[in-house]
Every structure is written in C-alpha cells, then in structure tokens.
Design a protein around this motif. Structure first.
Motif, PDB file in Angstrom:
ATOM      1  N   ASP A 317      23.459  11.583   2.797  1.00 42.04           N
ATOM      2  CA  ASP A 317      24.447  12.493   2.218  1.00 42.04           C
ATOM      3  C   ASP A 317      24.036  13.033   0.851  1.00 42.04           C
ATOM      4  OD1 ASP A 317      24.788  10.356   0.527  1.00 42.04           O
ATOM      5  OD2 ASP A 317      26.873   9.959   1.061  1.00 42.04           O
ATOM      6  N   GLY A 318      22.841  12.658   0.360  1.00 42.25           N
ATOM      7  CA  GLY A 318      22.345  13.199  -0.899  1.00 42.25           C
ATOM      8  C   GLY A 318      23.006  12.636  -2.128  1.00 42.25           C
ATOM      9  N   SER A 319      23.816  11.574  -1.973  1.00 37.80           N
ATOM     10  CA  SER A 319      24.491  11.000  -3.138  1.00 37.80           C
ATOM     11  C   SER A 319      23.549  10.174  -4.002  1.00 37.80           C
ATOM     12  CB  SER A 319      25.664  10.136  -2.692  1.00 37.80           C
ATOM     13  OG  SER A 319      25.223   9.068  -1.863  1.00 37.80           O
ATOM     14  N   LEU A 320      22.416   9.735  -3.448  1.00 38.62           N
ATOM     15  CA  LEU A 320      21.406   8.993  -4.194  1.00 38.62           C
ATOM     16  C   LEU A 320      20.129   9.821  -4.236  1.00 38.62           C
ATOM     17  CD1 LEU A 320      20.458   6.395  -5.629  1.00 38.62           C
ATOM     18  CD2 LEU A 320      19.765   5.533  -3.376  1.00 38.62           C
ATOM     19  N   ARG A 321      19.674  10.093  -5.451  1.00 38.35           N
ATOM     20  CA  ARG A 321      18.490  10.933  -5.625  1.00 38.35           C
ATOM     21  C   ARG A 321      17.509  10.232  -6.561  1.00 38.35           C
ATOM     22  NH1 ARG A 321      23.134  13.333  -5.913  1.00 38.35           N
ATOM     23  NH2 ARG A 321      23.232  13.185  -8.197  1.00 38.35           N
ATOM     24  N   GLY A 322      16.231  10.461  -6.342  1.00 34.61           N
ATOM     25  CA  GLY A 322      15.236   9.796  -7.175  1.00 34.61           C
ATOM     26  C   GLY A 322      14.084  10.704  -7.525  1.00 34.61           C
ATOM     27  N   ARG A 323      13.352  10.283  -8.549  1.00 37.08           N
ATOM     28  CA  ARG A 323      12.173  11.031  -8.964  1.00 37.08           C
ATOM     29  C   ARG A 323      11.157  10.056  -9.554  1.00 37.08           C
ATOM     30  NH1 ARG A 323      12.299  16.982 -11.615  1.00 37.08           N
ATOM     31  NH2 ARG A 323      10.057  17.399 -11.529  1.00 37.08           N
ATOM     32  N   ALA A 324       9.891  10.248  -9.212  1.00 40.32           N
ATOM     33  CA  ALA A 324       8.814   9.410  -9.737  1.00 40.32           C
ATOM     34  C   ALA A 324       7.637  10.297 -10.092  1.00 40.32           C
ATOM     35  CB  ALA A 324       8.403   8.359  -8.718  1.00 40.32           C
ATOM     36  N   GLY A 325       6.996   9.993 -11.213  1.00 34.92           N
ATOM     37  CA  GLY A 325       5.864  10.799 -11.657  1.00 34.92           C
ATOM     38  C   GLY A 325       4.769   9.943 -12.253  1.00 34.92           C
ATOM     39  N   LEU A 345       3.800   6.965 -16.755  1.00 36.51           N
ATOM     40  CA  LEU A 345       4.596   6.666 -15.567  1.00 36.51           C
ATOM     41  C   LEU A 345       6.049   7.018 -15.861  1.00 36.51           C
ATOM     42  CD1 LEU A 345       3.226   3.140 -14.576  1.00 36.51           C
ATOM     43  CD2 LEU A 345       2.687   5.320 -13.491  1.00 36.51           C
ATOM     44  N   TYR A 346       6.725   7.534 -14.844  1.00 34.09           N
ATOM     45  CA  TYR A 346       8.103   7.983 -15.042  1.00 34.09           C
ATOM     46  C   TYR A 346       8.878   7.790 -13.751  1.00 34.09           C
ATOM     47  CZ  TYR A 346      11.958  11.357 -15.740  1.00 34.09           C
ATOM     48  OH  TYR A 346      13.179  11.961 -15.838  1.00 34.09           O
ATOM     49  N   GLY A 347      10.080   7.233 -13.843  1.00 36.20           N
ATOM     50  CA  GLY A 347      10.922   7.081 -12.664  1.00 36.20           C
ATOM     51  C   GLY A 347      12.385   7.120 -13.042  1.00 36.20           C
ATOM     52  N   THR A 348      13.209   7.762 -12.228  1.00 32.26           N
ATOM     53  CA  THR A 348      14.636   7.849 -12.502  1.00 32.26           C
ATOM     54  C   THR A 348      15.422   7.959 -11.207  1.00 32.26           C
ATOM     55  OG1 THR A 348      16.354   9.085 -13.716  1.00 32.26           O
ATOM     56  CG2 THR A 348      14.555  10.362 -12.773  1.00 32.26           C
ATOM     57  N   LEU A 349      16.644   7.436 -11.234  1.00 30.61           N
ATOM     58  CA  LEU A 349      17.564   7.490 -10.097  1.00 30.61           C
ATOM     59  C   LEU A 349      18.891   8.058 -10.556  1.00 30.61           C
ATOM     60  CD1 LEU A 349      17.006   3.950  -8.508  1.00 30.61           C
ATOM     61  CD2 LEU A 349      16.216   6.129  -7.559  1.00 30.61           C
ATOM     62  N   GLU A 350      19.543   8.823  -9.687  1.00 31.15           N
ATOM     63  CA  GLU A 350      20.902   9.318  -9.908  1.00 31.15           C
ATOM     64  C   GLU A 350      21.749   8.941  -8.701  1.00 31.15           C
ATOM     65  OE1 GLU A 350      20.359  13.329 -12.672  1.00 31.15           O
ATOM     66  OE2 GLU A 350      20.798  13.520 -10.540  1.00 31.15           O
ATOM     67  N   PHE A 351      22.988   8.531  -8.973  1.00 29.03           N
ATOM     68  CA  PHE A 351      23.871   8.119  -7.883  1.00 29.03           C
ATOM     69  C   PHE A 351      25.279   8.619  -8.150  1.00 29.03           C
ATOM     70  CE2 PHE A 351      26.672   4.787  -5.941  1.00 29.03           C
ATOM     71  CZ  PHE A 351      26.463   5.176  -4.629  1.00 29.03           C
ATOM     72  N   ASP A 352      25.860   9.258  -7.141  1.00 27.42           N
ATOM     73  CA  ASP A 352      27.251   9.707  -7.226  1.00 27.42           C
ATOM     74  C   ASP A 352      28.143   8.568  -6.759  1.00 27.42           C
ATOM     75  OD1 ASP A 352      26.372  12.282  -7.980  1.00 27.42           O
ATOM     76  OD2 ASP A 352      26.080  12.818  -5.867  1.00 27.42           O
ATOM     77  N   ILE A 353      28.754   7.862  -7.712  1.00 27.82           N
ATOM     78  CA  ILE A 353      29.622   6.733  -7.370  1.00 27.82           C
ATOM     79  C   ILE A 353      30.822   7.216  -6.587  1.00 27.82           C
ATOM     80  CG2 ILE A 353      31.051   4.890  -8.327  1.00 27.82           C
ATOM     81  CD1 ILE A 353      29.205   4.840 -10.736  1.00 27.82           C
ATOM     82  N   SER A 354      31.355   8.333  -7.000  1.00 30.71           N
ATOM     83  CA  SER A 354      32.503   8.940  -6.333  1.00 30.71           C
ATOM     84  C   SER A 354      32.410  10.435  -6.519  1.00 30.71           C
ATOM     85  CB  SER A 354      33.815   8.393  -6.927  1.00 30.71           C
ATOM     86  OG  SER A 354      33.971   8.844  -8.259  1.00 30.71           O
ATOM     87  N   ALA A 356      33.979  12.106  -8.538  1.00 35.93           N
ATOM     88  CA  ALA A 356      34.162  12.479  -9.937  1.00 35.93           C
ATOM     89  C   ALA A 356      33.206  11.773 -10.884  1.00 35.93           C
ATOM     90  CB  ALA A 356      35.599  12.175 -10.366  1.00 35.93           C
ATOM     91  N   THR A 357      32.489  10.772 -10.410  1.00 37.73           N
ATOM     92  CA  THR A 357      31.691   9.942 -11.309  1.00 37.73           C
ATOM     93  C   THR A 357      30.271   9.793 -10.801  1.00 37.73           C
ATOM     94  OG1 THR A 357      33.684   8.665 -11.840  1.00 37.73           O
ATOM     95  CG2 THR A 357      31.579   7.728 -12.510  1.00 37.73           C
ATOM     96  N   SER A 358      29.308   9.960 -11.690  1.00 37.38           N
ATOM     97  CA  SER A 358      27.909   9.780 -11.342  1.00 37.38           C
ATOM     98  C   SER A 358      27.198   9.030 -12.463  1.00 37.38           C
ATOM     99  CB  SER A 358      27.228  11.130 -11.098  1.00 37.38           C
ATOM    100  OG  SER A 358      27.288  11.933 -12.267  1.00 37.38           O
ATOM    101  N   ILE A 359      26.160   8.300 -12.083  1.00 40.26           N
ATOM    102  CA  ILE A 359      25.368   7.563 -13.055  1.00 40.26           C
ATOM    103  C   ILE A 359      23.898   7.898 -12.842  1.00 40.26           C
ATOM    104  CG2 ILE A 359      26.996   5.658 -13.305  1.00 40.26           C
ATOM    105  CD1 ILE A 359      25.178   4.032 -11.452  1.00 40.26           C
ATOM    106  N   ALA A 360      23.117   7.691 -13.882  1.00 40.26           N
ATOM    107  CA  ALA A 360      21.674   7.899 -13.801  1.00 40.26           C
ATOM    108  C   ALA A 360      20.991   6.876 -14.693  1.00 40.26           C
ATOM    109  CB  ALA A 360      21.304   9.315 -14.236  1.00 40.26           C
ATOM    110  N   ALA A 361      19.805   6.450 -14.303  1.00 39.51           N
ATOM    111  CA  ALA A 361      19.034   5.503 -15.102  1.00 39.51           C
ATOM    112  C   ALA A 361      17.559   5.730 -14.822  1.00 39.51           C
ATOM    113  CB  ALA A 361      19.423   4.059 -14.788  1.00 39.51           C
TER     114      ALA A 361
END
Length: 841
Positions: A317-325, A345-354, A356-361
């Motif tokens: 559903d695309g609610s979890l997205r990632g990137r690595a470099g 090195l670079y890596g990050t994740l984004e997640f739509d909790i709901s 209305a709310t999303s987090i990234a790290a």
C-alpha cells in the motif's frame, strides 16, 4: 563543572572506519534494490495503461503514494500539500488520468507531467481546476492550461531545474516571495551538472558566499563580510562545530536534495549567531516509486567517484518507503603527494502510522581517509607571490587525516486537519578528526628560496552535536483573509573534546626544493608548551513564533520573535604544566525581534522590507580572563522578488545594511596572557551594506540559468586596535564584487540529445591583512580574476546520459585563499576535466 583530569591519558588515533565487509553488504543491498527496480517494466505510454486498484478511503497523501507505487510512476510532492486532505479511494480498473482524477476529486489539487518524466502535485487554480474536475471521466491525461500561479513542491530532485519556487528553511513550505530576506537554492540538478561533490563546492557556486581554507581540513564560509556560525539539517538548528583550532568540518553533497542558503541574520529560527546567514541542508527523502540511480566519473589527477541510490515503496500500500545510498571516491590532487579516499553511506525509512501521522528515521556515515596538504604556501619577504609550480607540496609524506561523521535523524509529522500541522524533528551528529601533519612556514627569500621552517601538528578532535525542533504551523481566517502562524521551540547542544599538540621547528625547508621532513615521535609532539586538552560546551534553547498576516489582499505583515538562552563554557589544561583554566558565558531571556512587510505588486512581482536584531556571543577573552560581552547589531533589508512560469523562473534584488557593535578587537597594549596570545576588547564597530541580485531557472525554453551578483561594502566604523583602519575594509574574505554564473542549454530539434553548459566565477580584488604588519608587510593582495567552466552533455537513451565537464577552462592562475606572509596561501585548481556516466531506472 569539573576540570579535566591532569592524569588523562593520550588517546591513540580512533580508526572509526567503515569496514570492507560493511561496504560490500551495502553495495549488494543497493544493487539488489536497483535490480528490483529495473525488473519492473512499464509500457512505452504509461498514461494510457489500464490497471486495477484497490485503495481505501482515507488520508490523501498515503493514498497517492500507494497509487504511484502500484502504477509504477514517479510522483513528487511535499507532504504539507496533502496535509488534512482525504480521498474517497480508488477501486477497479483505471488509467493514470482517471485514477488521479478520482483520488484528487474535491481536493483542489492536480497531478501534472514533469519534465524528465514522472508527475508532480500542485494546487489547481483557474482553468486548470476546471480541467481537473472535468477529467474524472477521461481516459487519457489531457493538456492542462494554467491561468494562475500554482504551488510547486520544494523538492528539486527530478525537476531538471536550477531553481525552486518553494523552500523549507522558514518552517513549512513557503514560496521565496513569502520570505522577506535573500535566499538562494542550489538544486540537485545543479549539483549533478556541475559536479559539486562537497558542501564547500556547493557554496563556492552560490550567490554572495566565499570560503577560506582552514588549517585543519575544512573551510570557513562567509557572506556579507561575516562568518556562517550556524547550520540547519532539515530545519533542525545546529551550532557550527567548534574546534581547538581551525575547522575540520566537511560534508558530501550526495546526501542532499538541495541546499538552501539564507543571507543575513537567521536569529528568529536559529537563535544566537552571525549575521552572515545560515544553511539548510535538506536531505533526500524516500520516493513512492521504485527508482535506482547510478553514476560513475573519472577526472584529472586520478579522481574517481561512483554512487548508487535506490528508493521506493517497501509494502503493497506504499505506507512504508525506504531509501539507501552509497558513494565511493578516490582521488589525488593537482599538488604533489596528497590523496584521499571517502565513502558515504545513507539510509532512511518513512512510515505512515495513520492517515494523519507519519514518521521518518535515518542514518548517514561519512568516512574519510586522507594524506592531506594544509598550511598552504608562504609569500616572498616583500609580500609578492612565490614563483613556484602550482603542484608544489611543502607538507610531509606521513601526513594523515581520518575524519568520520555519523548522523542519526528522525522526525514525526501529525496533521490535525487541513489547517494545522505539528512537526517534531531531531538529530545527533558525532564527528571525530584524527590528524597529524606538517607544512613549511616562513617568508621566503625570492633569490635563494630559503626562509621556511617545517612545523608539525597533532590534533585529536571529537564533538557531539544535537538538535531538536518542534513547531506547529497552520492557517486561520481573520479580516476575511487567510492568515498563517508558526509557533515553535528548539534546542541545540554541542560538546567537544579536543587534544592539540605541535612542534614548531622540524628543520629548514627550501621552497624551490621542498623535501618531506622527518616524522617526529609522539613524545616530541606532546612535550611542548603548545600541547593542551580542551573541552567546550555550547547550549542554546529558545521559543519562537512568527505570523504572516494579510492586512489587505496585496499587503502581508510578517511579525515574530524569539526568546532564547545561550551557554558557552571552555575548560582547558596544559599537558606539560598541568595548568588549568575555565571560562564560561551565559545569556538568558535574549529577545530577537523580526519584522517585515511584503506587498504583492501583481501575480509575478512583490516588494518587501524586513528588520531583525543581531545577537552573537563571542569566545575572545579580555585582560581579566573573561569572555567579551556579546556582539549586538541590527539588519535592515529591502528588495523586490519575481516569480514566473509557475515558479520555473525566480528573480530577486535586495539592498541590505548590517550594523555591529562590541566586536572583538586585539588589545596589543595588554600582556599576551590569553592562552598565549593577545587579549581582546569589545570595542569594534562595523557596517556592512550592499546589493544582492539573482536570477535562477528556465529563462528560455531549454535554457537553465543561475546567476548571482553581490556588491558588499564591509567597513570599520570604530577600530581601537588600529584607528587608521576606520573607513577601511573590515573583512576582505568577501570581495567587493562577486558574480557567480552557471547555464545549461538543451539544443532544439534533432539535436535535443545534446546539452551545452557554461559558467564563471568572477570577483574583484581581495586581500588579507597581516597581524600587526608582520614582516613589514601590511597586507597580501590579489587582483580580481575570472574562472570559466564548460560542460557538454549527451542523453544516450532514456536511461543513460554522459557529460564532460571542464573546469578553469582557460587555466587561470590564482589563489583560492589569500593568507599571511608566512603561510596559508592556496592555489586554485588548474584546468581539469571530468567524464561522468549516469543511469536512472
């Protein structure tokens, strides 16, 4: 605070390096992600393809991300654009056009094709809104006629543009015209086209910014005659790292989508700092679509670089997205002996909790292992330049520099409704520098080449930099008009732990036949009066708020301020004697006001005026051993900004004046009892004033242009250290005239696969004043100069492109840094070329 223990042992060099196994694993993961991305095939005309979708009703942002992932397309948009908006969902078979129409129905937004492929999201206005509404039953994506200015994303990656209409440095997504200060944006496209691999190179291609080579690896950045003392990463403020000597800070541009450069004070959002400006380094974010980007380049002096960058949705559903470099670079330099290897090195994740709310790290690691050349060249005894080859190296073949930066970052965004959004972001940056090096220092006899003596230094620097920003942004109605408000709080913490040791005489050196000196023992380096430990703590906390209030339809009042506290403490200890010293400075409830007026002349042009105070603590000591009182001042700026062709072309013209008082002045009448050097007094006054002018974006079809000119007059108004300097230039690192130009043109018709680029860095005379007229020479001067660059690009096919860059096209001989009579004069690069192959899948 306890002083440093005299029994503290010497720390051996910390080899905090990315291991070969880790590099191989990351390379394999990136390659696997890229293979998966390339394995997805799409028809020649994706817009006409029909596919089945099952996207439930809910928040619009996650629904669009899921739609893009399922359709296998690129869709770029700022999260703030979809904040608070919802969708009825999408079910059954649809083309791209009908899918977008149903998902965006009633949202006031539209998806439009983007140059270079993919789609971007923007607000629909005028005829485009009507077209979007009638397109719900269409089977193909029809042409959209835009009759009013539409909002564009601040993301620059994939835009193929040298500009961005919007920036995020002011919290939220604001257009350039909504900020009554001078701002430049260096986009991802410019960084790729011009091979701007480092932050230093990015800033050296930016309006009004000059650099000065540090004696320990990094560079100092100046604008309007003042030092940049603060940074932002995705809007999180950090102190510019403080070192026992110099600056070892360096950063690779591979990590960033764009670099936003604000010239002038940034006290409203940043707190205490220099009025020169601040940088907002905006990291790349995960994309909804699966992409894989590869590049490889080879250049003069055995300069090799390659990058891998994979991104995309990680669930259905695309609610979890990632990137690595991953980036790897190996190079030598135009001067002899020096070399370096760097891995990122670079890596990050984004997640739509709901909905209305999303987090990234995420995390990034930059690892550098080099044999450096610092210290530069001296001058002849009369101040003239030494007559040597630009490849001359006066260092040692045992020079070493190991720099590691490890960064952890995270943010949380919650959308209360379509009006109000809360965002919290924080980061931790840990940096270590282990270095041991030598260079020749001393004025040279032009006839014999004698006069230099080799010096050796050992530095072991560590610092931990933390930052946090929490802000609430929103809109409300008043006086029948839409208003905007930002309320926030931020904090930063910097702690350093440094060792500095030095040996000032390793023997004589001849400039015409420099020979690597012997490597001194650890005992020799440590057992000198120069050797000391130091620990520094810098802490800032503040509350800020700003309102953008429409008084009438064309007139906006920008009014805000920040209340903050500042703490600085340094504890030091001499290695040989054990003598300890401690100093601290505190300031609380410092209020920094900010105000501006913006008047929209029409849909393209606006004019503005702004004012802010300047508050800058300073680390110099007076004869009593106390820190000087903070620098105070004010900044006044007035200008005009223009935006055309839906934000694809932006212009700005500004007049500025900055006044400062309480500036540190060397007190030559006092004893040299301030850490072995002269003490200071808070008695200097400086005024900096001038003009900024900039144009960026697509000036003609296929022609991308960035051109920035700055005139700066930075003069002493009071200088007790030397009253003869009153009315003279206070900071010569910033030349009076500075012009930066970069252009890239895609040829028309049958030649459209070819791009031609041309650029120039042009500046007037600059100079460096010697301390007290050292050696009878008052200052070192360099005439104005121009350095031209060229580029030839070729689009091989849809996925692959190649480019040849030639820098310093006419092989101009000049100094990139003008130093003192004894050292720190650095040649600019001779003519050089780089060939780059880039693929995107």
């Amino acid at each position: 605070m306890a002083l440093i223990s005299s029994a503290r042992p010497f720390r051996p060099f910390r080899l905090s390096r990315v291991t070969l196994g880790t590099r191989s694993l990351c390379f394999s993961l990136a390659l696997a992600a890229g293979s998966a991305a390339m394995a997805q095939t799409t028809p020649a005309n994706p817009a006409a393809r029909t596919a089945s979708y099952d996207i439930p009703a809910g928040a619009l942002g996650p629904a669009l991300s899921r739609f893009a992932a399922s359709a296998g397309i690129t869709l770029s948009f700022e999260p703030t654009l979809t904040d608070g908006r919802s969708t009825a969902g999408l079910h059954g078979s649809h083309t791209l056009s009908s899918g977008f129409s149903q998902l965006l129905a009633g949202s006031g937004l539209e998806a439009v094709p983007r140059e270079g492929g993919g789609y971007t999201l923007r607000r629909a206005t005028g005829a485009s809104s009507a077209a979007a509404a009638s397109a719900a039953g269409a089977t193909t994506l029809g042409e959209v006629q835009v009759t009013a200015q539409a909002e564009r994303s601040a993301i620059t990656e994939g835009s193929a543009s040298y500009t961005s209409a919007n920036v995020s440095i002011g919290r939220g997504d604001l257009s350039l015209r909504e900020i009554p200060q001078s701002i430049s944006v260096v986009t991802r496209q410019r960084m790729d086209d011009q091979n701007l691999y480092t932050l230093d190179e990015v800033l050296e291609a930016t309006t009004g910014v000059t650099t000065f080579q540090s004696p320990s690896g990094g560079k100092y950045y100046y604008s309007r005659g003042f030092l940049f003392s603060t940074f932002q990463y995705d809007g999180v403020p950090l102190e510019r790292s403080s070192y026992a000597i110099g600056s070892g800070f360096t950063s690779d541009s591979f990590l960033y989508d764009r670099v936003e450069v604000l010239r002038g004070p940034a006290g409203l959002l940043q707190g205490a700092g220099s009025p020169g400006g601040t940088l907002n380094l905006v990291r790349k974010r995960p994309t909804a679509e699966k992409t894989f980007v590869f590049s490889a380049s080879a250049g003069s002096w055995d300069h090799y670089r390659s990058t891998l960058d994979a991104s995309g949705a990680l669930n259905a559903d695309g609610s979890l997205r990632g990137r690595a470099g991953l980036s790897a670079e190996d190079q030598r330099y135009f001067y002899d002996t020096a070399k370096s290897r760097k891995n990122v090195l670079y890596g990050t994740l984004e997640f739509d909790i709901s909905a209305a709310t999303s987090i990234a790290a995420g995390v990034s690691i930059e690892d550098l292992d080099a044999l450096p050349y610092w210290g530069g060249l001296p001058r002849n005894t009369d101040g003239s330049a030494v007559n040597v080859r630009r490849s001359t190296f006066t260092g040692a073949n045992w020079n070493t520099w190991q720099n590691t930066q490890k960064t952890l970052f995270a943010d949380l965004t919650h959308r209360f409704n379509d009006q109000w959004t809360l965002k919290a972001a924080g980061m931790v940056l840990k940096e270590s520098n282990d270095m041991q090096y030598s260079f020749g220092r001393g004025a040279v006899n032009a006839a014999s080449g004698d006069g230099m003596v080799s010096r050796a230094y050992l530095y072991d620097f560590e610092n931990t930099n933390k930052g946090l920003d929490v802000n609430l942004t929103g809109h409300f109605s008043a006086w029948g008009l839409q208003q905007q408000m930002v309320l926030g709080a931020n904090a930063s913490r910097l702690k350093t732990d440094d060792l500095a040791a030095g040996l000032i005489n390793l023997g004589p050196m001849n400039i015409y036949n420099p020979v690597s000196p012997r490597e001194p023992s650890l005992s020799e380096l440590m057992n000198t009066s120069y050797t000391s430990y130091s620990q520094r703590t810098v802490r800032q906390d503040g509350l800020y708020g700003v309102g953008r209030l429409k008084l009438t339809e064309p007139l906006t009042l920008v009014l805000g301020g920040r209340v903050g506290s500042y703490h600085y403490q340094v504890d030091s200890q001499r290695y040989m004697t054990g003598a300890q010293a401690s100093s601290r400075m505190d300031a609380s409830h410092e209020f920094t006001p900010y105000g501006g007026l913006i008047y929209d002349l029409n849909k393209n042009w606006s004019t503005y005026v702004s004012y802010t105070d300047v508050f800058q603590p300073q680390g110099e000591l007076d004869a009593a051993g106390q820190f000087l009182k903070p620098i105070k001042g004010s900044n006044l700026e007035a200008g005009v900004k223009g935006s055309f062709y839906d934000g694809k072309l932006n212009t700005a013209l500004a007049l500025f004046r900055i006044d400062q008082v309480n500036r540190a002045q060397v007190d030559y009448n006092a004893d040299m009892n301030c850490d072995g050097w002269y003490c200071s007094t808070a008695s200097g006054k400086v005024r900096s004033q001038g003009v900024d002018a900039e144009i960026s974006g697509e000036v003609l079809r296929g022609l991308q242009l960035f051109a920035g000119y700055t005139y700066t007059s930075n003069k002493y108004r009071s200088n007790p250290e030397d009253e003869t300097q009153v009315g003279q230039t206070a900071n010569s690192y910033t030349p009076r005239h500075l012009l930066r130009v970069a252009a890239d043109y895609r040829l028309p018709g049958d030649l459209s696969a070819w791009n031609l680029g041309l650029g120039a860095n042009i500046q007037s005379e600059n100079f460096h004043t010697n301390y007290g007229g050292t050696g009878g020479v008052d200052r070192i001067t360099q005439p104005g100069y121009a350095v031209w660059n060229a580029r030839l690009g070729y689009q091989i096919n849809k996925q692959w492109s190649a480019a040849l860059n030639i820098n310093n096209l006419f092989d101009k001989r000049y100094f990139s840094t003008i130093g003192w009579l004894y050292a720190d004069n650095h040649f600019g690069e001779p003519r050089n070329a780089t060939l780059t192959l880039r693929g995107k899948f």
